[in-house]
Design an enzyme around this catalytic site. Structure first.
Site, short mmCIF file in Angstrom:
data_model
loop_
_atom_site.label_atom_id
_atom_site.label_comp_id
_atom_site.label_asym_id
_atom_site.label_seq_id
_atom_site.Cartn_x
_atom_site.Cartn_y
_atom_site.Cartn_z
N CYS A 165 -33.78 5.28 -37.91
CA CYS A 165 -34.65 5.12 -36.74
C CYS A 165 -34.84 6.48 -36.10
O CYS A 165 -33.89 7.06 -35.56
CB CYS A 165 -34.04 4.14 -35.74
SG CYS A 165 -34.99 4.04 -34.20
N CYS A 398 -38.49 1.66 -12.64
CA CYS A 398 -38.69 1.30 -14.05
C CYS A 398 -39.65 0.11 -14.17
O CYS A 398 -39.80 -0.45 -15.25
CB CYS A 398 -37.36 0.98 -14.72
SG CYS A 398 -36.44 -0.37 -13.96
#
Length: 445
Positions: A165, A398
């Site tokens: 990844c 966020c």
């Protein structure tokens, strides 16, 4: 007898993409429905197939790009499109940031009825190898040759078949196949559903969630991996309180530095820390610059966690008060203050959704306030914050929708101006929008 669900048409169809959603999906109109198309960009013509269809809204995925948009690029990761970890690798990094900035401004307009007087330059960093915190899914799949470790697929609950990844810190991102082999060699390969990743500047830890007891041979195997990788290994058979160290080859706590402020912050594998160290450093720098704390001032840091902003603020302010709902993080904040030799900071544990003026921390008034709430925002505490009299508030968010809602409350009800706001690209290649906003009392300081 319930209605039978109609089968989705399997035939690809060609459509023109006219917009981009907040989640990074192309928007089109087809068969009298609004269509959200995974992997499509505005201005493109694509061939797509349905993945979900309702009366007025449907979802689809691209099977062929007939005419690409200028900002389309080849995804860096071969697993993009299948793996659900990223959603925007097909879009240039510059356009990704522009999308996030536009999402923020739209939310300010629609949710808060406000607009910032100044747009802050976006905070950006390295687009690859940035992710230090992650929860990796694990699945024992004998027909695929063993154990899969990675993120779940975009359109299914299955674990994506991936060997690496590129957004993960390479200390873990390059070891997915190795981790799969490690778990396959345990006595319970089908009873380890998850690995929690927590990395510091020089140290790191992996927490293996095990739903059945590990044998002595299993523990030896995990300890061998720890020695070879340099990463501490934990097992967790139940809730977080059951987390137990298997082996730590380094024998040092997890921590990270904020070099511009002369502090190091220690944490434990289950603690909340920001996933992107480079952006976190830039975020702390910018927040402190925007707060513009002066000598002799008192500062309140709400939702303070383990002291990510609190301790740097204590280097500038006369006194800093940090308030956090998670008691474990309150204790970590106190430990970090002690380790950094800071005696002008106090940490309190409190549920900030039940904020009341008689709280022991809410006394004496504050010159500056920093807010860093979870995605649900800080709405419940805004009235108390305003009553404490700060002339400047910096809000780190966020969740752009809740930031916009709270901005409307501060501006329209409590007499603040939204003087500046902008995004921070904490999660490149995803649609997550992290942002920062500055609020100033009408009376200038």
């Amino acid at each position: 007898m319930g209605r039978r669900r109609r089968r989705l048409p399997r035939e690809p169809f060609e459509i023109a993409i006219t917009g981009l959603s907040h989640e990074g999906r192309g928007i089109a109109h087809h068969d009298e429905r609004t269509l959200f198309v995974h992997g499509a960009l505005p201005g493109e013509r694509v061939r797509a197939v349905y993945t979900k269809r309702r009366r007025s809204v449907a979802e689809a995925r691209v099977v062929e790009v007939v005419s690409p948009a200028p900002e389309r690029i080849a995804p860096h990761c071969p697993h993009f499109g299948v793996c659900g970890g990223c959603s925007l690798q097909h879009l240039t990094p510059e356009r990704q940031v522009e999308l996030k900035q536009s999402v923020l401004m739209e939310q300010f307009h629609h949710m808060g009825g406000v607009q910032p007087e100044r747009v802050l330059a976006p905070l950006t960093g390295a687009p690859w190898g940035y992710r230090r915190k992650a929860r990796l899914a694990v699945k024992h799949v004998p027909r695929k040759g063993g154990v899969l470790v990675g993120f779940r697929e975009k359109h299914s609950p299955f674990v994506a078949e991936m060997d690496r990844c590129p957004v993960l810190d390479p200390r873990v991102g390059e070891r997915l196949t190795e981790l799969g082999r490690l778990i396959e060699g345990l006595s319970i390969p089908d009873r380890v559903p998850q690995i929690e990743v927590a990395l510091g500047d020089e140290t790191g830890a992996l927490v293996f969630r095990n739903l059945a007891p590990l044998t002595a041979a299993d523990l030896n195997r995990l300890a061998g991996f720890a020695r070879d990788s340099g990463l501490a290994v934990y097992q967790q058979p139940g809730n977080e309180a059951t987390m137990a160290l298997v082996h730590d080859p380094v024998g040092r706590r997890l921590d990270y530095a904020l070099p511009g402020h002369g502090v190091r912050l220690g944490f434990r594998p289950g603690d909340f820390t920001q996933v992107n160290a480079e952006i976190n450093r830039a975020m702390v720098d910018q927040a402190l610059d925007l707060l513009a704390v002066e000598p002799g001032q008192r500062v309140l840091d709400l939702f303070c966690g383990l002291g990510n902003f609190t301790l740097p603020l204590a280097r500038r302010a006369s006194e800093v008060v940090g308030v956090e709902g998670a008691e474990a993080l309150v204790e970590r904040g106190r430990e970090n203050a002690l380790r950094n030799g800071l005696d002008n900071v106090r940490f309190y544990g409190a549920d900030l959704t039940l904020a009341a003026a008689d709280q022991p921390w809410a006394t004496g008034g504050f010159d500056r306030v920093l807010l860093d709430p979870p995605r649900s925002g800080a709405f419940e505490v805004l009235g108390l914050v305003a009553a404490l009299g700060p002339k400047r508030i910096v809000y780190v968010s966020c969740g752009p929708a809740t930031l916009a809602r709270d901005a409307g409350e501060l501006v329209h009800r409590h007499g603040y101006r939204l003087t500046a706001a902008g995004v921070m690209d904490m999660f490149p290649h995803t649609a997550h929008v992290e942002s920062m906003a500055v609020f100033q009392r009408e009376a200038q300081d």
